[in-house]
Design a protein around this motif. Structure first.
Motif, short mmCIF file in Angstrom:
data_model
loop_
_atom_site.label_atom_id
_atom_site.label_comp_id
_atom_site.label_asym_id
_atom_site.label_seq_id
_atom_site.Cartn_x
_atom_site.Cartn_y
_atom_site.Cartn_z
N PHE A 127 0.84 -1.21 0.00
CA PHE A 127 0.00 0.00 0.00
C PHE A 127 0.86 1.24 0.00
O PHE A 127 2.05 1.19 0.32
N ARG A 128 0.20 2.36 -0.34
CA ARG A 128 0.90 3.62 -0.17
C ARG A 128 -0.06 4.68 0.34
O ARG A 128 -1.26 4.60 0.10
N VAL A 129 0.49 5.70 1.02
CA VAL A 129 -0.36 6.76 1.54
C VAL A 129 -0.14 8.08 0.81
O VAL A 129 -0.73 9.08 1.15
N CYS A 130 0.76 8.05 -0.19
CA CYS A 130 0.97 9.27 -0.94
C CYS A 130 0.26 9.13 -2.28
O CYS A 130 -0.16 8.05 -2.65
N PHE A 131 0.14 10.23 -2.99
CA PHE A 131 -0.40 10.10 -4.34
C PHE A 131 0.68 9.56 -5.26
O PHE A 131 1.85 9.46 -4.88
N THR A 132 0.31 9.22 -6.48
CA THR A 132 1.28 8.62 -7.40
C THR A 132 1.83 9.69 -8.34
O THR A 132 1.29 10.79 -8.45
N ASP A 133 2.89 9.29 -9.03
CA ASP A 133 3.52 10.24 -9.95
C ASP A 133 2.56 10.72 -11.02
O ASP A 133 2.61 11.87 -11.43
N ASP A 134 1.69 9.81 -11.49
CA ASP A 134 0.79 10.24 -12.58
C ASP A 134 -0.20 11.28 -12.08
O ASP A 134 -0.49 12.26 -12.73
N LYS A 189 -10.73 4.30 5.02
CA LYS A 189 -11.61 5.21 4.30
C LYS A 189 -11.67 6.53 5.04
O LYS A 189 -11.85 6.56 6.25
N ASP A 190 -11.49 7.60 4.32
CA ASP A 190 -11.59 8.96 4.88
C ASP A 190 -10.78 9.11 6.16
O ASP A 190 -11.23 9.68 7.15
N PHE A 191 -9.61 8.59 6.15
CA PHE A 191 -8.73 8.71 7.31
C PHE A 191 -8.22 10.15 7.39
O PHE A 191 -7.72 10.70 6.42
N ASP A 192 -8.33 10.73 8.55
CA ASP A 192 -7.96 12.13 8.70
C ASP A 192 -6.46 12.23 8.95
O ASP A 192 -5.99 12.25 10.08
N GLY A 193 -5.71 12.26 7.87
CA GLY A 193 -4.26 12.28 8.00
C GLY A 193 -3.71 13.69 7.89
O GLY A 193 -4.38 14.62 7.48
N VAL A 194 -2.44 13.81 8.27
CA VAL A 194 -1.77 15.11 8.15
C VAL A 194 -1.73 15.53 6.68
O VAL A 194 -1.94 16.68 6.34
N SER A 195 -1.49 14.58 5.84
CA SER A 195 -1.34 14.90 4.42
C SER A 195 -2.67 14.85 3.69
O SER A 195 -2.70 14.68 2.47
N THR A 210 -7.12 13.88 3.64
CA THR A 210 -8.06 12.82 3.97
C THR A 210 -7.80 11.66 3.03
O THR A 210 -7.89 11.79 1.82
N ILE A 211 -7.44 10.53 3.64
CA ILE A 211 -6.91 9.44 2.83
C ILE A 211 -7.90 8.28 2.74
O ILE A 211 -8.42 7.80 3.74
N THR A 212 -8.14 7.83 1.52
CA THR A 212 -8.90 6.62 1.30
C THR A 212 -8.06 5.71 0.43
O THR A 212 -7.46 6.16 -0.55
N ILE A 213 -7.94 4.46 0.85
CA ILE A 213 -7.16 3.53 0.04
C ILE A 213 -8.07 2.98 -1.05
O ILE A 213 -9.14 2.44 -0.78
N ASP A 214 -7.66 3.12 -2.29
CA ASP A 214 -8.52 2.70 -3.39
C ASP A 214 -8.26 1.24 -3.77
O ASP A 214 -7.49 0.54 -3.11
N ASN A 215 -8.92 0.79 -4.81
CA ASN A 215 -8.83 -0.61 -5.19
C ASN A 215 -7.44 -1.05 -5.61
O ASN A 215 -7.10 -2.22 -5.57
N LYS A 270 -6.40 11.03 -2.64
CA LYS A 270 -6.41 12.20 -1.79
C LYS A 270 -6.10 13.42 -2.64
O LYS A 270 -5.87 13.31 -3.85
N SER A 271 -6.07 14.56 -2.01
CA SER A 271 -5.84 15.76 -2.79
C SER A 271 -4.39 16.21 -2.65
O SER A 271 -3.67 15.77 -1.76
N ALA A 272 -4.02 17.08 -3.57
CA ALA A 272 -2.68 17.65 -3.48
C ALA A 272 -2.83 19.14 -3.29
O ALA A 272 -3.86 19.71 -3.61
N VAL A 273 -1.80 19.77 -2.77
CA VAL A 273 -1.82 21.21 -2.68
C VAL A 273 -0.68 21.75 -3.53
O VAL A 273 0.29 21.04 -3.79
N VAL A 274 -0.86 22.96 -3.98
CA VAL A 274 0.25 23.59 -4.67
C VAL A 274 0.67 24.78 -3.84
O VAL A 274 -0.16 25.59 -3.44
N LEU A 275 1.95 24.82 -3.51
CA LEU A 275 2.44 25.89 -2.67
C LEU A 275 3.29 26.84 -3.49
O LEU A 275 4.04 26.42 -4.38
#
Ligand code: ATP
Ligand code: ATP
Ligand code: MG
Ligand code: MG
Lengths: 260, 320, 220, 351, 301
Positions: free
Chosen positions: D121-128, D318-324, D326-331, D337-342
């Motif tokens: 599993f991973r908790v970050c978004f992917t490169d794509d 599902k909908d885990f309230d993480g620092v990075s 709200t995380i849901t593990i998909d299929n 999850k969402s990304a931010v642009v700083l």
């Protein structure tokens, strides 16, 4: 090529320059198949350079070197060794990490009929040949009385023994012509006498020609049939020992008044 | 009788590898993994020892050969679709290994050529350069996964394959250097001019050393790829080559048993130091320095040499 | 001037010399003779500090030399033309000779000695700019002797100086050795091959010296 | 011994504590350690204390494989957390998979990682995903159409992100005018920047790590390149501004979270991290914090540390309230999850 | 056109850094005939000394870079020299009579020690190097920029190269260094204290590393414990290319490698930069086997 049938080696108008320095020029030398020829001359006269030209370490800038009638200029040193010219070095060049036995073993490599695959897979012919190799090394070492140091590192031997090991190593290449560069250097009187006996023995037993550089006149005059004298890269005299001993220009350039 | 001793030893070693591999599942996978790495490092180090130790050609490109073998092997087995445990593996793995070895050997031929003109540190930097070129090229080849690496290589390597190859490598290389033919390597190392004067074709010997060494490095690469099942170009950087050189020198150049033991020790040492975490590499590097200062001829100097062991064997066997 | 007592040297396991003693008085030319491998070279190398003694003492003018580093021994006034010549292959003939005068300051004296060396070995002057490594064997030997002279030692150690030298020069060399000894007051310890003893008078006396005798016999 | 008998649950962590990626490895380690301490302080999970066993990968993939084998087969850990870089994660993933031990990677963004198997599993978004975010931001928000790329060829993360950015950007009608490259460890980028400048882009995309990125921007400014620079989550570090200084004006990067996000979980994390380590956590520390937190959560929900059960529990996150976020593990076992642009500077925008 | 000019400037300024590090490699190699692997790490230590020292020195001298710069440099040279001499004494000296490869492995060990030790002591994260060199703009057109930092680096490199060459060719110690490099026993028979000469060599080499570290930090203000690895490798390649042991050769090699890398990156495939740079290196060596200015060892047979 127009080489005399009896000659194993002929230098024709051979010469070499190092930068501005002409080390050897227009040298003519002929060595018969059973000759024991001496080469003498002052320091820096070009004697060792002649050896280096014959064996392909240096390329002559002029002239040709005929071995057995064939011009060998341009051949690689190992090819020339393969044709049948063995040598020793003025500054002893034994393989420092190898034993006396192994030093000689190296020379027998070129006579092997087996190679990479035979040695790695140890096919039957391999064992047969290895036995033969061992026998011939031991035989040579016995002749030169080196059997007792056979398994010692060659370069830890005293000077005289190292010189003899070098001669054996050159002989093991089964040469038709053997070039010896100051073999007596560093030997004491007894050893020199022994060396002279050995050189004669080698010539008879192996039936080869020998070209010898030496500064010890007892040795040179004692065993050579004919002597060539070089000075500043030029041949200044050639002839039998007596004639050389009494040749005025040789005395002046090389022997000094109180010749040996 | 005794003349075939080395062959008997080889067959026995392969048989033992086979028997042990039957009980492979009893061994803790972590230990098994270390043992497999030891085997692979032994192959790498003994083959580099032929080039560096015996033929005296300072090569820093061994990781490059390993990479070629690893990637070639990976392509072969993934294309042919081998699966671990499947019967096809018995054919496909050796095929992958040998092809990997051959590709590496061809590269060895290419790298051997500069060795004819270059010496010492110049040769070292050139071989290092070749290794890096190989790595950079792989890094840019998309069908090999580029920088992302090659995934999904079937895990075919096991104890049997590794230690059979170890046995073969040691057998071939020690036979080679102990034979009269092989004395040419040592002569080239000690004094090229004298070697030539004794009729040794120094060119040929150097190239043979490079090609043979590269072949086994390639095979080791193949074994490695089929063990870790994921490879990427960074695993084959010059740092890896240096690690192998260290094994050779710690073991004692031109001393096969020493190099084997060094390969094993230097694989185990960093593992043994794991508990001290961040201090591990500091201690490791210090031990390297201390080993060299206290045992400068290598761990075993000249005492423990296969040459002398075999020499003794042969003396008993051969009447002279 | 030099006293060596019960000197022992080992190369690894090889016991190269076992208890050599000798002494040389100031102004002498001492000759050391010995069979091949008797340990003559080893003795010289130990005196000049290139090899460590495992036992015994070496004193030079009441200074203990044993196991001091070579450069200190040279500074104390012991110079050597070693076996195997040890030429600086990539330095020219001139630079090699200048290296010999490394510790000396007086330019005029150095120039003088340079001229003196060239007068013994005119060949070296002809080759003055050639790298030492490309000289012929004999030329290198001349260079090694010349370089040792350039250190201007009070005790000069010569290891088979005539090795590889043409006969016409051998005589000159031994004459010059005597000249140096006489005129510069240099004490000389000479290793020669047996049967080549060309130095008369004082030297042969030394050859009978108890210590040298021992060295000669070398306890083989 | 395993974590079953006594009163602890052993979790394995492998990270690059030394070597070229040590700065990332130490960050993940700090994040993970923080969770462990918090958890244990609040009584542990399933009534047991958590023990984090950390192994160093020296930033090498082959080491990653070795240490994960050790963690699983010698130490008997029940789950594994790691690594920062996909190269090392990919080397270790098959081992977790074949041993049936769940693994969560905090920040390996390569899509291939979770394809290894159902235990990964991973908790970050992917490169794509990230590539697409950056492309959309450039194209839609900044309204720029001509981009240049300067990527690290030695780094699979950088190569991947560059690839997916280019793909999305072209689909949107943008143009990649020039693609340049460097290698990890380089410090001089003037040659690349000069060539990029000659191609006259409107923005320069630098999908790499902050250290190189800062130097790249700095040198770009020195060469009078005035266009904006933009990167991905690899830029996130306090060091970015420290090294890049004033040059960082007019640069943007996509990230997992923003330290100024008012959500309590974020503020709590930033505060605790600062208390413990006296520094501001970077994204990687946050992701590692989330990875271990999700693991804790999953253990609680599974009520067991049994491999398959734990795997299913993680997969059900599902909908885990993480620092990075709200995380849901998909299929596909990736985090949706969402990304931010700083933007560099005090004010950050969110996409 | 201006792109080309800019690339040439880029190449030369990158090359000057390689050249500067290469000088240290060549210095030690020239005397001891072995690759002093930790040189790249000494360079790192030099930079870190600057990193820690500069913020303390600058306020002491009232914020003047003109004074703080040289003091920092000097301090860093001092620390690195002490380090170099200590390493030589403890690790290399006992191995001096041994084959060079033995020392090489020891050197690799020391190098790893400094790298991993550095990660422990300094921490693995990159540090922002303080400004020590004035970064004024010399040329500033939209398309062509030249700043003072690379100019200072180039000037320092060339200056040090000339100074070193003077020391080696013209001073007594320099002659001694050459003698030691050819034959240590013979050199000691000339009255040369080999230990002193070698220590001096390490002082020179380490000071060069320190200087390079400070200048590098100023040019690329992000330093970390592994920063020496790649520049060290490139510099070593430069030294070999120029003819290792040859001082002007090291400088020339550095500039060539810098230019090659810049041009390959700028005009060919940047992804193949290292491969092409190595390829060119190999080609040059095949035609000139002992480097551009290196002389083949003359060996009389
Ligand atoms: N590679 C070389 N480069 C330059 N000069 C050389 C080279 N080889 C030899 N020479 C010069 O050529 C001359 C002849 O040298 P050679 O070694 O042949 O002399 P030699 O007759 O063997 O003398 P010796 O009796 O002292 O050994 C010498 O003056 C030597 O300095
Ligand atoms: N480097 C070495 N390693 C091992 N043994 C050595 C070494 N050098 C000399 N020996 C041995 O030490 C003994 C004495 O050697 P040494 O060279 O001192 O003798 P020598 O009297 O000078 O002989 P020569 O007349 O041959 O010059 C010899 O047995 C020799 O084999
Ligand atoms: Mg000669
Ligand atoms: Mg002697």
């Amino acid at each position: 090529m127009n080489s005399a049938p009896g000659n194993i080696l002929e230098l024709k108008a051979c010469g070499i320059n190092f930068g501005g320095l002409t080390a050897v020029s227009a040298l003519e030398v002929a060595i018969g198949r059973r000759d024991l020829l001496g080469m003498i001359g002052p320091n820096g006269a070009g004697k060792t350079t002649v050896f280096n030209m014959i064996t392909g370490v240096y390329q002559p800038t002029k002239g040709s070197v005929l071995f057995d009638g064939r011009n060998i200029v341009g051949l690689k040193p190992y090819q020339i060794a393969g044709l049948g010219i063995g040598r020793t070095f003025q500054n002893i060049r034994l393989f420092p990490s190898l034993t006396v036995y192994e030093n000689i073993q190296v020379s027998l490599v070129k006579t092997l009929r087996h190679g990479f695959s035979h040695s790695t897979l140890q096919l039957p012919r391999f064992h047969e040949e290895e036995r033969a190799v061992r026998a011939s090394i031991v035989e040579l070492l016995e002749i030169f009385n080196l059997t007792h140091v056979m398994n010692e590192r060659a370069t830890s031997l005293p000077y005289g023994d190292q010189r003899r090991t070098e001669i054996v190593r050159a002989l093991a290449t089964k040469p038709q012509l053997l070039l010896l560069d100051e073999p007596a250097a560093g030997m004491n009187a007894t050893e020199k006498v022994e060396l002279m006996r050995l050189i004669r023995l080698v010539k008879e037993r192996f039936d080869i020609a020998i070209l010898l550089i030496e500064h010890d006149m007892k040795v040179v005059m004692g065993i050579c049939e004919r002597i060539i004298v070089l000075d500043y890269g030029i041949k200044i005299a050639e002839g039998p020992p007596e004639a050389i001993r009494n040749n005025l220009s040789v005395i002046e350039a090389y022997l000094g008044e109180q010749a040996a | 009788m005794g003349v075939h001793a080395t062959k008997v030893v080889l067959l026995a070693a392969i048989a033992i590898s086979f028997i042990v591999s039957l009980f492979q599942s009893q061994i803790n996978p972590y230990f098994l993994q270390i043992i497999i790495y030891i085997g692979i490092n032994i192959i790498l180090a003994t083959s580099l020892n032929l080039i560096n130790g015996y033929a005296g050609q300072f090569s820093l490109g061994h990781a490059g050969f390993m990479a070629l073998g690893g990637y070639t092997g990976a392509v072969v087995s993934t294309t042919l679709g081998a699966t671990p445990g499947g019967s096809s593996a018995v054919i496909i793995l050796p095929l992958a290994l040998v092809l990997g070895g051959i590709v590496a050997a061809l590269a060895g031929l290419l790298v051997g050529i500069p060795s004819l003109r270059l010496r010492g540190d110049y040769l070292a930097i050139t071989t290092l350069g070749f290794g890096e070129i190989i790595r950079v090229v792989i890094q840019n080849l998309d069908f090999l996964g580029g920088a992302r690496g090659f995934t999904g290589i079937p895990k075919l390597t096991n104890f049997f394959w590794v230690f059979s190859v170890v046995s073969i490598t040691v057998f071939v290389i020690s036979n080679l250097v102990n034979s009269s033919y092989g004395k040419g390597f040592l002569a080239v190392r000690d004094d090229e001019i004298a070697a030539q004067a004794m009729g040794i074709n120094t060119t040929k010997y150097k190239v043979v050393a490079f090609v043979t060494g590269a072949f086994f490095a390639g095979v080791a690469g193949g074994l490695y790829a089929h063990f870790v099942s994921y490879i990427n170009p960074q695993q084959f950087s010059f740092i890896r080559s240096i690690e192998i050189v260290v094994m050779v020198i710690v073991g004692g150049m031109g001393n096969t048993p020493g190099v084997i033991i060094a390969a094993a020790l230097l694989t185990i040492l960093p593992e043994a130091l794991r508990p001290i975490a961040e201090y591990r590499m500091v201690i490791y590097s210090l031990s390297l320095v201390i080993i060299m200062i206290t045992r400068p001829q290598g761990l075993f100097g000249r005492e423990l040499s296969l040459r002398s062991l075999l020499g003794r064997l042969r003396k008993q066997a051969m009447p002279v | 001037m030099l006293t060596v007592e019960r000197l022992e040297v080992r190369y690894g396991g090889i016991h190269a010399i076992k208890g050599v003693s000798l002494s040389i008085a100031r102004g002498q030319i001492a000759t050391m003779l010995g069979a091949n491998g008797a340990g003559k070279t080893t003795t010289l190398r130990t005196i000049s500090g290139l090899v460590k003694a495992s036992r015994g003492t070496i004193r030079f003018e009441d200074v203990e030399l044993t196991n001091r580093p070579p450069h200190e021994i040279v500074a104390l006034g012991v110079g050597q033309a070693p076996e195997g010549r040890m030429i600086f292959a990539n330095l020219t003939v001139k630079e090699n000779l200048e290296m010999g005068a490394y510790l000396r300051k007086n330019r005029a004296e150095i120039q003088n000695d340079l001229d003196f060396v060239f007068s013994i070995f005119p060949r070296l002057r002809e080759r003055i700019k050639q790298p030492g490594g490309t000289l012929s064997g004999g030329e290198q030997q001349m260079l090694a002797i010349g370089r040792a002279l350039m250190t201007r030692p009070r005790l000069l150690l010569l290891d088979e100086p005539s090795l590889g030298i043409a006969p016409i020069l051998v005589k000159t060399i031994f004459e010059k050795i005597q000249e140096i000894n006489r005129e510069l007051g240099m004490t000389i310890l000479l290793v020669v091959e047996t049967g080549e003893l060309m130095i008369e008078g004082k030297a042969s006396e030394i050859a009978k010296n108890e210590g040298v005798r021992k060295a000669y016999l070398g306890e083989t | 011994g395993g974590g079953g008998g006594d009163n602890t649950i052993q979790i394995g962590e492998y990270s690059s504590l030394t070597g070229t990626a040590a700065t990332f490895g130490t960050s993940t380690h700090k994040g993970a350690t923080l969770v462990m301490q918090e958890t244990n302080a609040s009584g542990g999970v399933l009534g047991k204390q958590i023990k984090l066993l950390t192994e160093d990968t020296q930033s090498k993939p082959e080491e990653a494989a070795t240490v994960v084998t050790k963690l699983i087969t010698r130490d008997g850990v029940k789950a594994v957390v790691g690594e920062v870089a996909s190269g090392r994660t990919l080397a270790a993933a098959p081992i977790c998979q074949s041993n049936g031990v769940p693994m969560i990677t905090p920040s390996s963004t390569n899509p291939k990682v979770t394809q290894v198997g159902d235990y990964i599993f991973r908790v970050c978004f992917t490169d794509d995903f990230q590539g697409d975010v950056i492309a959309r931001f450039v194209h839609n928000s900044l309204n720029l159409k001509r981009a240049a790329i300067l990527k690290d060829v030695k780094n699979e993360y950088s190569v991947g992100l560059a690839h997916y950015f280019a793909q999305s950007f072209k689909q949107m009608g943008g143009e990649v005018v020039v693609e340049q490259a460097y290698s990890e460890g380089d410090n001089d980028f003037k040659a690349q920047l000069t060539a990029i400048k000659a191609a006259d882009p409107e923005i320069i995309i630098v999908p790499g790590y902050y250290n190189e990125a800062a130097l790249i921007v700095k040198q770009g400014r020195e060469l009078n390149i005035k266009v904006p620079f933009m990167g991905g989550d690899g830029w996130d570090s306090a060091k970015l501004l420290e090294i890049g200084g004033a040059s960082m004006e007019g640069t943007y990067y996509a990230n997992h979270y923003s330290t100024s996000d008012p959500r309590p979980v974020v503020q709590n994390f930033v505060k605790k991290f600062h208390e413990k380590y006296n520094e501001t956590p970077d994204a990687i520390a946050a992701l590692s914090y989330d990875a271990v937190s999700i693991l804790m959560d999953a253990i609680r929900r599974a009520g067991s540390t049994d491999g398959p059960k734990l795997r299913d529990a993680i997969a059900a996150t599902k909908d885990f309230d993480g620092v990075s976020g709200t995380i849901t593990i998909d299929n596909n076992r990736n985090a949706s999850k969402s990304a931010v642009v700083l933007a560099s500077g005090p004010d950050d925008r969110q996409e | 056109m201006s792109e080309l000019l800019q690339q040439i400037i880029n190449g030369i300024s990158l090359g000057s850094i390689y050249a500067l590090i290469a000088l240290g490699y060549t210095m030690v190699y020239g005397v001891l005939r072995f690759i002093n692997f930790p040189h790249g790490d000494a360079f790192m230590v030099g930079a870190f000394v600057g990193y820690y020292a500069a913020p303390r020195i600058v306020p002491l001298v009232g914020g003047s870079l003109l004074i703080a710069g040289p003091i920092t440099l000097l301090l860093s040279m001092l620390v690195c020299s002490a380090l170099g001499v200590t390493i030589e004494k403890l690790a290399y000296r006992p191995l001096r009579p041994r084959p060079k490869l033995t020392i090489l492995i020891t050197a690799i060990g020391i190098s790893l020690f400094l790298e991993f030790g550095g990660q422990l002591v300094f921490g693995p994260d990159p540090k922002s190097f303080p400004t020590l060199l004035p970064s004024a703009v010399i040329i500033n057109t939209p398309n062509l920029v030249l700043r003072s930092t690379p100019v200072i680096v180039i000037a320092t490199t060339v200056g040090l190269m000339l100074l070193l060459r003077f020391i080696v060719m013209k001073t007594k110690l320099g002659t001694a260094m050459r003698a030691v490099s050819y034959n240590q026993s013979a050199a000691s028979l000339m009255g040369i204290n080999i230990d002193t000469v070698i220590s001096f060599t390490f002082v020179l080499g380490s000071s060069l590393a320190a200087a390079a570290g400070i200048l590098y930090g100023s040019l690329y203000p992000s330093i970390n414990p592994l920063m020496g690895v790649f520049p060290g490798l490139k510099a070593f390649i430069s030294a070999v290319l120029g003819g290792i042991g040859n001082i002007p050769g090291a400088a020339i090699g550095g500039f060539i490698i810098g230019l090659i890398e810049t041009f390959v990156t700028g005009y060919l495939s940047p992804t193949y930069r290292d491969a092409i740079a190595f390829g060119i290196l190999i080609l040059i060596l095949l035609f000139k086997p002992s480097g551009i200015l290196g002389r083949a060892e003359s060996e009389k047979v």
